[in-house]
Design an enzyme around this catalytic site. Structure first.
Site, PDB file in Angstrom:
ATOM      1  NE  ARG A   1      -3.597  -2.136   2.845  1.00 60.38           N
ATOM      2  CZ  ARG A   1      -3.312  -3.328   3.368  1.00 60.38           C
ATOM      3  NH1 ARG A   1      -2.065  -3.621   3.739  1.00 60.38           N
ATOM      4  NH2 ARG A   1      -4.259  -4.233   3.533  1.00 60.38           N
TER       5      ARG A   1
ATOM      6  NE  ARG B   1      -9.583  -7.908   4.093  1.00 64.02           N
ATOM      7  CZ  ARG B   1      -9.047  -6.886   3.450  1.00 64.02           C
ATOM      8  NH1 ARG B   1      -7.980  -6.270   3.935  1.00 64.02           N
ATOM      9  NH2 ARG B   1      -9.558  -6.478   2.299  1.00 64.02           N
TER      10      ARG B   1
ATOM     11  CG  HIS C   1      -5.178  -0.461   6.472  1.00 68.56           C
ATOM     12  ND1 HIS C   1      -5.820  -1.661   6.666  1.00 68.56           N
ATOM     13  CD2 HIS C   1      -5.399  -0.145   5.157  1.00 68.56           C
ATOM     14  CE1 HIS C   1      -6.396  -2.052   5.545  1.00 68.56           C
ATOM     15  NE2 HIS C   1      -6.149  -1.154   4.614  1.00 68.56           N
TER      16      HIS C   1
ATOM     17  CG  ASP D   1      -6.953  -4.114   8.690  1.00 72.85           C
ATOM     18  OD1 ASP D   1      -7.098  -4.464   7.501  1.00 72.85           O
ATOM     19  OD2 ASP D   1      -6.310  -3.099   9.022  1.00 72.85           O
TER      20      ASP D   1
HETATM   21  N1  LIG Z   1      -8.499   1.806   3.826  1.00 68.97           N
HETATM   22  C1  LIG Z   1      -8.933   0.641   3.374  1.00 68.97           C
HETATM   23  O1  LIG Z   1      -9.299  -0.251   4.130  1.00 68.97           O
HETATM   24  C2  LIG Z   1      -9.002   0.414   1.895  1.00 68.97           C
HETATM   25  C3  LIG Z   1      -9.706  -0.687   1.380  1.00 68.97           C
HETATM   26  C4  LIG Z   1      -9.761  -0.854  -0.006  1.00 68.97           C
HETATM   27  C5  LIG Z   1      -9.139   0.069  -0.856  1.00 68.97           C
HETATM   28  N2  LIG Z   1      -8.470   1.104  -0.312  1.00 68.97           N
HETATM   29  C6  LIG Z   1      -7.865   2.132  -1.149  1.00 68.97           C
HETATM   30  O2  LIG Z   1      -8.927   2.906  -1.727  1.00 68.97           O
HETATM   31  C7  LIG Z   1      -8.479   3.498  -2.939  1.00 68.97           C
HETATM   32  C8  LIG Z   1      -9.491   3.232  -4.051  1.00 68.97           C
HETATM   33  O3  LIG Z   1      -9.523   1.867  -4.376  1.00 68.97           O
HETATM   34  P1  LIG Z   1     -10.465   1.353  -5.568  1.00 68.97           P
HETATM   35  O4  LIG Z   1     -10.324  -0.108  -5.636  1.00 68.97           O
HETATM   36  O5  LIG Z   1     -11.806   1.962  -5.443  1.00 68.97           O
HETATM   37  O6  LIG Z   1      -9.721   2.014  -6.835  1.00 68.97           O
HETATM   38  P2  LIG Z   1     -10.372   2.367  -8.250  1.00 68.97           P
HETATM   39  O7  LIG Z   1      -9.250   2.578  -9.193  1.00 68.97           O
HETATM   40  O8  LIG Z   1     -11.414   1.366  -8.590  1.00 68.97           O
HETATM   41  O9  LIG Z   1     -11.113   3.757  -7.989  1.00 68.97           O
HETATM   42  C9  LIG Z   1     -10.440   4.927  -7.676  1.00 68.97           C
HETATM   43  C10 LIG Z   1     -11.207   6.060  -8.316  1.00 68.97           C
HETATM   44  O10 LIG Z   1     -10.640   7.308  -7.901  1.00 68.97           O
HETATM   45  C11 LIG Z   1     -10.831   8.217  -8.973  1.00 68.97           C
HETATM   46  N3  LIG Z   1      -9.996   9.397  -8.808  1.00 68.97           N
HETATM   47  C12 LIG Z   1      -8.666   9.534  -9.008  1.00 68.97           C
HETATM   48  N4  LIG Z   1      -8.279  10.793  -8.774  1.00 68.97           N
HETATM   49  C13 LIG Z   1      -9.388  11.469  -8.397  1.00 68.97           C
HETATM   50  C14 LIG Z   1      -9.629  12.811  -8.019  1.00 68.97           C
HETATM   51  N5  LIG Z   1      -8.645  13.721  -7.970  1.00 68.97           N
HETATM   52  N6  LIG Z   1     -10.883  13.179  -7.715  1.00 68.97           N
HETATM   53  C15 LIG Z   1     -11.901  12.289  -7.760  1.00 68.97           C
HETATM   54  N7  LIG Z   1     -11.728  11.000  -8.123  1.00 68.97           N
HETATM   55  C16 LIG Z   1     -10.488  10.595  -8.432  1.00 68.97           C
HETATM   56  C17 LIG Z   1     -10.504   7.391 -10.189  1.00 68.97           C
HETATM   57  O11 LIG Z   1     -10.993   7.998 -11.381  1.00 68.97           O
HETATM   58  C18 LIG Z   1     -11.157   6.064  -9.849  1.00 68.97           C
HETATM   59  O12 LIG Z   1     -12.467   5.959 -10.390  1.00 68.97           O
HETATM   60  C19 LIG Z   1      -7.086   2.908  -3.192  1.00 68.97           C
HETATM   61  O13 LIG Z   1      -6.092   3.801  -2.761  1.00 68.97           O
HETATM   62  C20 LIG Z   1      -7.073   1.655  -2.337  1.00 68.97           C
HETATM   63  O14 LIG Z   1      -5.777   1.269  -1.990  1.00 68.97           O
HETATM   64  C21 LIG Z   1      -8.381   1.293   1.034  1.00 68.97           C
HETATM   65  O1  LIG Z   2      -5.089  -4.255   0.215  1.00 70.65           O
HETATM   66  C1  LIG Z   2      -5.224  -3.128  -0.262  1.00 70.65           C
HETATM   67  O2  LIG Z   2      -4.323  -2.567  -0.901  1.00 70.65           O
HETATM   68  C2  LIG Z   2      -6.539  -2.418  -0.158  1.00 70.65           C
HETATM   69  C3  LIG Z   2      -7.041  -2.277   1.237  1.00 70.65           C
HETATM   70  O3  LIG Z   2      -6.153  -1.584   2.051  1.00 70.65           O
HETATM   71  C4  LIG Z   2      -7.440  -3.592   1.838  1.00 70.65           C
HETATM   72  O4  LIG Z   2      -6.962  -3.928   2.927  1.00 70.65           O
HETATM   73  O5  LIG Z   2      -8.266  -4.290   1.222  1.00 70.65           O
END
Ligand SMILES: NC(=O)c1ccc[n+]([C@@H]2O[C@H](COP(=O)([O-])OP(=O)(O)OC[C@H]3O[C@@H](n4cnc5c(N)ncnc54)[C@H](O)[C@@H]3O)[C@@H](O)[C@H]2O)c1
Ligand SMILES: O=C(O)C[C@H](O)C(=O)O
Length: 311
Positions: free
Chosen positions: A88, A151, A175, A148
């Site tokens: 990440r 999970r 995380h 987490d």
């Molecule tokens: N914290 C957590 O537990 C957790 C869990 C899952 C994913 N994530 C994170 O969440 C983020 C998104 O994951 P995802 O699978 O949805 O990705 P994704 O690529 O499917 O979606 C991301 C979206 O963000 C948009 N985007 C990019 N720049 C932007 C901006 N300036 N303004 C508005 N929109 C913008 C993109 O166009 C895209 O549609 C990633 O960084 C991922 O690592 C975190």
């Molecule tokens: O694993 C990742 O990169 C996305 C998110 O933080 C998750 O835990 O699913």
């Protein structure tokens, strides 16, 4: 109530879908920079309203922040997800700029919003959003520990062949694949320590599987997960909107709690209408304290990278 979800990708769309189904707000705004994406996904979701029986307006927006004006809660999911083999932390270079810009735009139109950060590396993005916004600390919440912990409970339930809802267990710390801390000692099956059902080796495997839970899914799917992340955000938003006062592990700004300062890290907090309202002290033992401190060191190193990006 009005809730905005920024990023209409896999996670953002799933968040918006869950929030709409739960009727947590009169209106959910989904915003993305990709032309038409949020309008299309929003309309698709709205067309499930008569099928699923919910009554939430869903508005799509291509980067028009006027439409987000007056939001009570904003969820930031915009940014790159990792690919198999990545950490990440490798996303910081791209996602820091996105999260900072989005936070600033949101606050122009929703100065009273509570902001939930999902984009990775989440603890560092939460710290960045806090510093960039200057908001009171209780209004910036990083979501990671709820996922987490879900999970962790799932792996425990699979190992014990029991219903996941019989398990109480929590994950604190960062995380990240190496920074999260599944608290095995405190996990219970309906109040009975899990060590009564599983051997030390089995518990070690559950903890290890939990820590790489996101990486495992990323390898299987080719991009990171969204169903459980979207559900985890929804329960967090629900606790805020309905003032439920659930205790959830979230990344929040620490000022001496758990022996850490000037850092956002996962600890149990009471979540209500004011955002995070109180930090709960788990009373870690000496070994857990040492692990928590190592986790904080790693997250702090990532936070230091922010300065090099801004330069
Ligand atoms: N914290 C957590 O537990 C957790 C869990 C899952 C994913 N994530 C994170 O969440 C983020 C998104 O994951 P995802 O699978 O949805 O990705 P994704 O690529 O499917 O979606 C991301 C979206 O963000 C948009 N985007 C990019 N720049 C932007 C901006 N300036 N303004 C508005 N929109 C913008 C993109 O166009 C895209 O549609 C990633 O960084 C991922 O690592 C975190
Ligand atoms: O694993 C990742 O990169 C996305 C998110 O933080 C998750 O835990 O699913």
């Amino acid at each position: 109530m009005k809730i905005t979800v920024v990023g209409a990708g896999a996670v953002g769309a799933t968040c918006a879908d869950n929030i709409a189904r739960l009727e947590l707000a009169e209106e959910v705004v989904l915003l993305d920079i990709k032309e038409g994406l949020s309008e299309g996904k929003g309309l698709d979701m709205l067309q499930t309203a008569t099928l699923l029986g919910f009554d939430t307006k869903i508005t799509g927006s291509t980067n028009d922040y006027e439409k987000t004006a007056g939001s009570d809660v904003v969820v930031i999911t915009s940014g790159l997800p990792r690919k198999p083999g990545m950490t990440r932390e490798e996303l910081i270079g791209t996602n820091a700029n996105i999260v900072k810009g989005v936070t600033e735009n949101i606050l122009k139109h929703s100065p009273e919003a509570i902001i939930i950060i999902v984009s990775n590396p989440m603890d560092t993005m939460t710290y960045l959003a806090l510093k960039a916004s200057g908001l009171p600390k209780n209004r910036i919440i990083g979501m990671g520990g709820i996922l987490d912990s879900a999970r962790f409970k799932t792996y425990l339930a699979l190992a014990m062949d029991c219903p996941p809802n019989d398990i109480h267990a929590t994950v604190v710390g960062g995380h990240g694949d190496t920074t999260m801390i599944p608290l095995t000692r405190l996990a219970t099956r309906m109040g009975v320590p899990v060590s009564q059902f599983l051997s030390a080796e089995q518990l070690q495997k559950v903890a290890a599987d939990t820590m790489v839970g996101g990486a495992t899914l990323t390898k299987l799917i080719g991009t990171s997960a969204w169903y459980a992340p979207g559900a985890a955000v929804a329960v967090l938003v629900e606790s805020i909107i309905r003032n439920q006062k659930h205790v959830f592990p979230c990344s929040v700004y620490l000022e001496g709690e758990y022996g850490q300062s000037d850092i956002c890290l996962g600890v149990p907090v009471v979540i209500g209408r004011n955002g995070w309202e109180e930090i709960v002290d788990i009373q870690l033992n000496e070994e857990e304290k040492a692990t928590f401190s190592k986790s904080a060191d790693a997250v702090r190193n990532m936070n230091d990278v922010l300065a090099t990006l801004e330069a």
